[in-house]
Design a protein around this motif. Structure first.
Motif, PDB file in Angstrom:
ATOM      1  N   ASN A 159       4.427   6.067 -14.327  1.00 29.23           N
ATOM      2  CA  ASN A 159       4.860   4.729 -13.938  1.00 29.23           C
ATOM      3  C   ASN A 159       3.709   3.726 -13.990  1.00 29.23           C
ATOM      4  OD1 ASN A 159       7.457   5.690 -13.416  1.00 29.23           O
ATOM      5  ND2 ASN A 159       6.920   6.270 -11.327  1.00 29.23           N
ATOM      6  N   ALA A 160       2.488   4.217 -13.821  1.00 28.75           N
ATOM      7  CA  ALA A 160       1.295   3.391 -13.990  1.00 28.75           C
ATOM      8  C   ALA A 160       0.651   3.755 -15.324  1.00 28.75           C
ATOM      9  CB  ALA A 160       0.312   3.641 -12.847  1.00 28.75           C
ATOM     10  N   ILE A 161       0.006   2.785 -15.964  1.00 29.90           N
ATOM     11  CA  ILE A 161      -0.648   3.088 -17.237  1.00 29.90           C
ATOM     12  C   ILE A 161      -1.991   3.762 -17.001  1.00 29.90           C
ATOM     13  CG2 ILE A 161       0.471   1.124 -18.353  1.00 29.90           C
ATOM     14  CD1 ILE A 161      -2.415  -0.152 -18.423  1.00 29.90           C
ATOM     15  N   LYS A 198       0.826  -1.208   0.000  1.00 24.40           N
ATOM     16  CA  LYS A 198       0.000   0.000   0.000  1.00 24.40           C
ATOM     17  C   LYS A 198       0.862   1.260   0.000  1.00 24.40           C
ATOM     18  CE  LYS A 198      -4.133  -2.096   1.943  1.00 24.40           C
ATOM     19  NZ  LYS A 198      -5.078  -2.184   3.090  1.00 24.40           N
ATOM     20  N   GLN A 199       2.004   1.202   0.669  1.00 27.89           N
ATOM     21  CA  GLN A 199       2.929   2.337   0.626  1.00 27.89           C
ATOM     22  C   GLN A 199       3.469   2.531  -0.782  1.00 27.89           C
ATOM     23  OE1 GLN A 199       5.799   1.265   3.641  1.00 27.89           O
ATOM     24  NE2 GLN A 199       4.684   2.325   5.267  1.00 27.89           N
ATOM     25  N   LYS A 200       3.820   1.420  -1.438  1.00 31.82           N
ATOM     26  CA  LYS A 200       4.344   1.491  -2.804  1.00 31.82           C
ATOM     27  C   LYS A 200       3.284   1.987  -3.772  1.00 31.82           C
ATOM     28  CE  LYS A 200       7.513   0.992  -5.885  1.00 31.82           C
ATOM     29  NZ  LYS A 200       8.696   1.886  -5.874  1.00 31.82           N
ATOM     30  N   GLN A 201       2.046   1.516  -3.608  1.00 24.90           N
ATOM     31  CA  GLN A 201       0.957   1.966  -4.473  1.00 24.90           C
ATOM     32  C   GLN A 201       0.732   3.463  -4.332  1.00 24.90           C
ATOM     33  OE1 GLN A 201      -2.455  -0.497  -3.576  1.00 24.90           O
ATOM     34  NE2 GLN A 201      -1.337  -2.369  -4.028  1.00 24.90           N
ATOM     35  N   ALA A 202       0.801   3.961  -3.099  1.00 27.31           N
ATOM     36  CA  ALA A 202       0.621   5.398  -2.867  1.00 27.31           C
ATOM     37  C   ALA A 202       1.726   6.198  -3.557  1.00 27.31           C
ATOM     38  CB  ALA A 202       0.605   5.681  -1.368  1.00 27.31           C
ATOM     39  N   GLU A 203       2.953   5.683  -3.505  1.00 23.14           N
ATOM     40  CA  GLU A 203       4.068   6.345  -4.174  1.00 23.14           C
ATOM     41  C   GLU A 203       3.859   6.386  -5.683  1.00 23.14           C
ATOM     42  OE1 GLU A 203       7.602   4.315  -3.084  1.00 23.14           O
ATOM     43  OE2 GLU A 203       7.467   4.825  -0.954  1.00 23.14           O
ATOM     44  N   VAL A 262      -5.978 -11.208  -1.289  1.00 26.61           N
ATOM     45  CA  VAL A 262      -5.283 -11.078  -0.001  1.00 26.61           C
ATOM     46  C   VAL A 262      -3.801 -10.890  -0.288  1.00 26.61           C
ATOM     47  CG1 VAL A 262      -6.926 -12.466   1.320  1.00 26.61           C
ATOM     48  CG2 VAL A 262      -5.010 -13.595   0.196  1.00 26.61           C
ATOM     49  N   THR A 263      -3.078 -10.319   0.661  1.00 25.99           N
ATOM     50  CA  THR A 263      -1.644 -10.021   0.579  1.00 25.99           C
ATOM     51  C   THR A 263      -1.354  -8.946  -0.465  1.00 25.99           C
ATOM     52  OG1 THR A 263      -0.911 -11.641  -1.096  1.00 25.99           O
ATOM     53  CG2 THR A 263      -1.155 -12.425   1.177  1.00 25.99           C
ATOM     54  N   HIS A 264      -0.196  -8.349  -0.376  1.00 28.38           N
ATOM     55  CA  HIS A 264       0.325  -7.388  -1.346  1.00 28.38           C
ATOM     56  C   HIS A 264      -0.677  -6.268  -1.665  1.00 28.38           C
ATOM     57  CE1 HIS A 264       2.774 -11.035  -1.905  1.00 28.38           C
ATOM     58  NE2 HIS A 264       3.754 -10.172  -2.081  1.00 28.38           N
ATOM     59  N   GLY A 265      -1.283  -5.734  -0.623  1.00 26.55           N
ATOM     60  CA  GLY A 265      -2.203  -4.613  -0.815  1.00 26.55           C
ATOM     61  C   GLY A 265      -3.641  -5.004  -1.050  1.00 26.55           C
ATOM     62  N   GLU A 266      -3.883  -6.281  -1.350  1.00 24.05           N
ATOM     63  CA  GLU A 266      -5.217  -6.864  -1.580  1.00 24.05           C
ATOM     64  C   GLU A 266      -6.192  -5.902  -2.272  1.00 24.05           C
ATOM     65  OE1 GLU A 266      -6.001  -8.297   2.355  1.00 24.05           O
ATOM     66  OE2 GLU A 266      -6.684  -6.356   3.076  1.00 24.05           O
ATOM     67  N   TYR A 320     -11.617   4.484  -3.104  1.00 19.54           N
ATOM     68  CA  TYR A 320     -10.784   3.435  -3.709  1.00 19.54           C
ATOM     69  C   TYR A 320     -10.157   3.941  -5.007  1.00 19.54           C
ATOM     70  CZ  TYR A 320      -9.548  -1.022  -5.931  1.00 19.54           C
ATOM     71  OH  TYR A 320      -8.884  -2.049  -6.559  1.00 19.54           O
ATOM     72  N   GLU A 321      -8.848   3.881  -5.074  1.00 26.16           N
ATOM     73  CA  GLU A 321      -8.106   4.219  -6.286  1.00 26.16           C
ATOM     74  C   GLU A 321      -6.769   3.494  -6.240  1.00 26.16           C
ATOM     75  OE1 GLU A 321      -7.561   8.211  -8.791  1.00 26.16           O
ATOM     76  OE2 GLU A 321      -6.348   8.190  -6.962  1.00 26.16           O
ATOM     77  N   VAL A 322      -6.521   2.652  -7.228  1.00 21.51           N
ATOM     78  CA  VAL A 322      -5.315   1.827  -7.256  1.00 21.51           C
ATOM     79  C   VAL A 322      -4.627   1.987  -8.609  1.00 21.51           C
ATOM     80  CG1 VAL A 322      -4.411  -0.528  -7.083  1.00 21.51           C
ATOM     81  CG2 VAL A 322      -6.336   0.168  -5.656  1.00 21.51           C
ATOM     82  N   PRO A 323      -3.305   2.093  -8.641  1.00 22.31           N
ATOM     83  CA  PRO A 323      -2.607   2.179  -9.925  1.00 22.31           C
ATOM     84  C   PRO A 323      -2.649   0.863 -10.685  1.00 22.31           C
ATOM     85  CG  PRO A 323      -1.020   2.004  -8.136  1.00 22.31           C
ATOM     86  CD  PRO A 323      -2.365   2.163  -7.497  1.00 22.31           C
TER      87      PRO A 323
END
Length: 225
Positions: free
Chosen positions: A70-72, A49-54, A123-127, A84-87
């Motif tokens: 870095n994200a498409i 989640k920290q990485k996604q925010a970055e 689950v895991t890795h930001g789920e 909810y907003e995810v790269p």
């Protein structure tokens, strides 16, 4: 009296020492297993989640400068929460899925004719797809790129399609069991995730169709998106 008590203690035979050593080994192994699961189900979420925010922050700054990020794209699903907003990042490998929602680079880009295929962990890795089973037919999924905002409407719920992990058709250009080698005519979105919370060989699938495209007024012309 202390001598009498001491004399009643059993001698530490080789067998007792071995039993004690085995007990210590099992204790350490148990702690190791607990630590592993704690890392998998809690630690990886914090890091991801920290990485996604970055990535979100960096990408939006890049977009403001008129270049691809870095994200498409950014993924928004109201059913998953108002904030909810995810790269969406390139690739379906472990590294990509630990940084956000992954995009199958052999599928189409957002808004194109064909199948824009993405996947994420439950689950895991930001789920990012933890609430996948809550998806309902008719829900809207918004995909924002540097230049446009695409809205897809789901054709099915998050629990209505379950396929074995090895099933290929959800990633085809026409995501249909009978769609092999068919020429795509629709602009579709396919979302894929694990069908159960823990180890599973099955995947849940939802498919959406593009219902609107919005041109962002501040966009500048460069490549993609």
């Amino acid at each position: 009296m202390s001598a009498t008590v001491a004399s009643k203690r059993p001698p530490r035979t080789p067998r007792r020492r071995i039993a004690t050593a085995i007990g210590v080994i099992f204790l350490l192994a148990g702690l190791g297993v607990i630590g592993y699961f704690a890392w998998q189900y809690f630690g990886t979420n914090i890091v991801a989640k920290q990485k996604q925010a970055e990535i979100k922050k960096e990408t939006k700054i890049q977009w403001e400068k008129g270049v691809d990020g870095n994200a498409i794209a950014m993924l928004r699903v109201e059913r998953f929460g108002a904030d909810y907003e995810v790269p969406i990042v390139k690739g379906f490998d472990k590294r990509a899925l630990a940084r956000g929602v992954g995009w199958d680079t052999e599928s189409e880009m957002p808004g194109e004719i064909g199948n824009f295929a993405i996947a994420g962990h439950r689950v895991t890795h930001g789920e990012p797809f933890s609430k996948f089973p809550k998806l309902e037919k008719g829900d809207e999924v918004v995909v924002e790129t540097r230049r446009k905002i695409y809205t897809y409407e789901l054709r099915n719920s998050g629990t209505s399609i379950t396929v074995p992990f090895s099933t290929p058709w959800p990633l085809w250009r026409v995501p249909d069991p009978d769609g092999r080698n068919q020429k795509p005519t629709e602009r579709l979105l396919t979302m894929v995730t694990c069908s159960e919370l823990f180890h599973t060989d099955n995947r849940s699938v939802v498919i959406g169709e593009l219902v609107s495209t919005y041109d962002k007024p501040t966009a500048t012309t460069t490549t993609n998106g």
